[in-house]
Enzyme design. Structure first.
Site, mmCIF file in Angstrom:
data_model
loop_
_atom_site.group_PDB
_atom_site.id
_atom_site.type_symbol
_atom_site.label_atom_id
_atom_site.label_comp_id
_atom_site.label_asym_id
_atom_site.label_seq_id
_atom_site.Cartn_x
_atom_site.Cartn_y
_atom_site.Cartn_z
ATOM 1 N N ASP A 180 0.806 -1.212 0.078
ATOM 2 C CA ASP A 180 0.093 -0.069 0.085
ATOM 3 C C ASP A 180 0.888 1.169 0.029
ATOM 4 O OD1 ASP A 180 -2.648 1.058 0.214
ATOM 5 O OD2 ASP A 180 -2.161 1.952 2.148
ATOM 6 N N GLU A 221 15.593 -13.959 -2.036
ATOM 7 C CA GLU A 221 16.243 -15.117 -0.918
ATOM 8 C C GLU A 221 15.400 -16.333 -0.674
ATOM 9 O OE1 GLU A 221 16.470 -15.515 3.961
ATOM 10 O OE2 GLU A 221 17.090 -13.425 3.000
#
Length: 562
Positions: A224, A274
């Site tokens: 957001d 990752e």
């Protein structure tokens, strides 16, 4: 070379799945209610997963479901690691993730890093700690101007209307007498204080939040206000703040799009990558970036930042061939050039529904010409789903739902309505709970026979848009979406081919993808000759053939390519 995954990926979880995915936005509060309280919940979403699978989408995005006092229906978060009790529990969320993955549906969740709730423990601590405290340094507290500090620290305006500053009461800290009161910054409602992203605690906190939900199995996060976060040092006045006193200025150069925000997304991208390497499932970051300059927008989705940002210019475009051509061409020429793909949007929880927008209607001003709006919305759906990139659908879009434009004012809940003194009707009209069954109580939103009503009232005409009714109508909007999404999965050109514009008469758009697929859109109020011969795959208007009816679109496979 990327590292080998430590465990086998889920079925269908190939790299770059997001580039062409169709994601369905679920506004949890209004999607499906499992326990009869009139409010949607996570178990209600889980029960409707087979519907989403049959619709043909690739995943779902959940609007905030975190603990919150609901001043802005979940975008004021008090705990970023939990579930609002009326929506369920963490166990409910885990079951939803598990069942979605079994159906080969991705799950993206909302995260709100620009601001939190006034009930967040950090903000409660900051109010209690007083001016100059380390706790207040995590937010934007400042002394006011004027002889007694009675004026806001600067002239910034809230996006929801009024000042972007809220004064806190003066009080005594440490028995040293009454202190001069301070103000805190809130870009949105006063119940949503902005974090100070220059404070190291804030970035560390949200990296932990990111890892928490990735560990629970989410496939991505929608971020957001991704262009917010950092504010200019010193919080200087905005020279043109008075240009829009009511709504704030979305291009305030001191409140938005600061250069430092890109470092945040590089850090988050490293974490997402990752997890991708470690699990063999690509995790994605999708940003809500409210910038009008597409060149600036594209910078947020460079290879080491966000995977995608919503392309809201498509949603805002008028129903006009030149306007649509410009928006599409600009998006493909800037965003796609960044190495990403365009995330097309026709509807979301913040904008009036496309049927009503295309009808000339508006909240509080009436529905407009809904036959016209529906015809254009059907054609726009085929246009969007034929474009290179991904598409984000908003719940009820596939039902052809118009905006509910006449909700009684005493039932409106949007802080935008209240902060603007009623001048702006707000966003409640696109958030009314969905109709699932025409003949059931609450149109099947809550269990049948449940006493009470839905949190926002459903109009009687929702019965015409109930999913069960549309499923038995062969030319319904729901069938149009299902058939288009099925074709999108079957036609290789729709997930791999570049777009090439074709010459047409004024008022008509046509383009080809790959070897032979063509989309034609008639934006005119009159029929036109179909400029392309070939097999008709799908049409927004059942009368389409050699001629294209007004406000219609078709997909065609020419016999010898184009």
């Amino acid at each position: 070379m990327p590292a080998e995954p430590s465990c086998p990926p889920l079925p269908g979880s190939t790299r770059d799945w997001w580039r062409n995915a169709v994601i369905y936005q679920v506004y949890v509060r209004s999607f499906a209610d499992s326990d009869g309280d009139g409010i949607g919940d996570l178990d209600g979403v889980r029960a409707r997963l087979p519907y989403l699978r049959s619709l043909g989408v690739d995943g779902l995005w959940l609007n905030p479901f975190y603990p919150s006092p609901q001043h802005d229906h979940g975008y004021d978060v008090s705990d970023y690691r939990g579930v609002q009790p009326e929506y369920g529990t963490l166990e409910s969320f885990d079951r939803l993730i598990r069942d979605a993955h079994r159906l080969d549906l991705k799950v993206i969740i909302d995260v709100v890093p620009n601001h939190c709730s006034i009930e967040h423990p950090w903000f409660v601590e900051a109010l209690a700690a007083g001016p100059g405290s380390p706790a207040r340094a995590r937010f934007h507290f400042a002394d006011g101007q004027g002889e007694y500090g009675e004026l806001p620290p600067n002239n910034w305006r809230s996006i929801f209307g009024g000042s972007a500053w809220q004064r806190v009461p003066a009080r005594s800290w440490g028995g040293e007498g009454i202190e001069r009161s301070q103000w805190y910054l809130h870009t949105f409602a006063a119940e949503q204080p902005d974090f100070n992203w220059r404070h190291p605690d804030v970035s560390s906190y949200f990296e932990d939040v990111l890892r928490y939900w990735l560990d629970r199995g989410v496939d991505g996060l929608r971020i957001d206000v991704a262009h917010g976060l950092h504010k200019a040092d010193g919080l200087p006045d905005h020279e043109h703040a008075d240009h829009d006193e009511l709504t704030g200025d979305p291009v305030n150069p001191h409140a938005w799009n600061q250069p430092e925000v890109h470092e945040v997304w590089r850090s988050w991208r490293a974490i997402a990558d990752e997890y991708t390497r470690r699990t063999g499932r690509e995790r994605v970051l999708v940003g809500e970036v409210g910038l009008l300059d597409t060149e600036q927008l594209a910078q947020y989705q460079r290879p080491d930042e966000l995977h995608q940002t919503f392309y809201f210019e498509f949603l805002r475009a008028e129903w006009d061939d030149e306007a649509l051509y410009d928006v599409i061409d600009r998006g493909l020429g800037t965003i796609a050039r960044s190495g990403s793909s365009v995330a097309w949007v026709l509807n979301n929880h913040d904008m009036p529904r496309s049927v009503t927008r295309y009808a000339g209607g508006a909240p509080g001003a009436g529905p407009g010409d809904l036959d016209l709006g529906l015809a254009r919305a059907r054609a726009a759906a085929l246009l969007m789903l034929a474009l290179p990139g991904s598409s984000y659908l908003y719940q009820g879009e596939e039902l052809g739902l118009p905006e509910v434009t006449d909700l009684p004012e005493h039932l409106l809940t949007d802080p935008m309505f209240h902060r603007s003194g009623g001048v702006r009707r707000g966003r409640d009209g696109c958030r009314v709970p969905l109709p699932w069954r025409a003949a059931h109580d609450t149109f099947g939103f809550s269990p049948n026979g449940t006493p009470g009503t839905t949190w926002l009232p459903q109009p009687d005409w929702f019965a015409e848009h109930a999913a069960d009714q549309l499923l038995v109508s062969g030319d319904s909007m729901l069938h149009l979406y299902r058939e288009a999404l099925a074709l999108r999965h079957r036609i290789p050109a729709l997930t791999s081919g570049d777009l090439r514009w074709l010459p047409t008469e004024p008022g008509v758009l046509a383009f080809t993808r790959g070897d032979g697929f063509v989309c034609v859109v008639n934006c005119l109020p009159r029929p036109v000759c179909n400029p392309v011969d070939g097999a008709l795959l799908i049409a927004s208007d059942p009368e389409a053939g050699d001629k294209l009816p007004p406000n219609s679109a078709v997909w065609i496979l020419p016999p010898d390519g184009t």
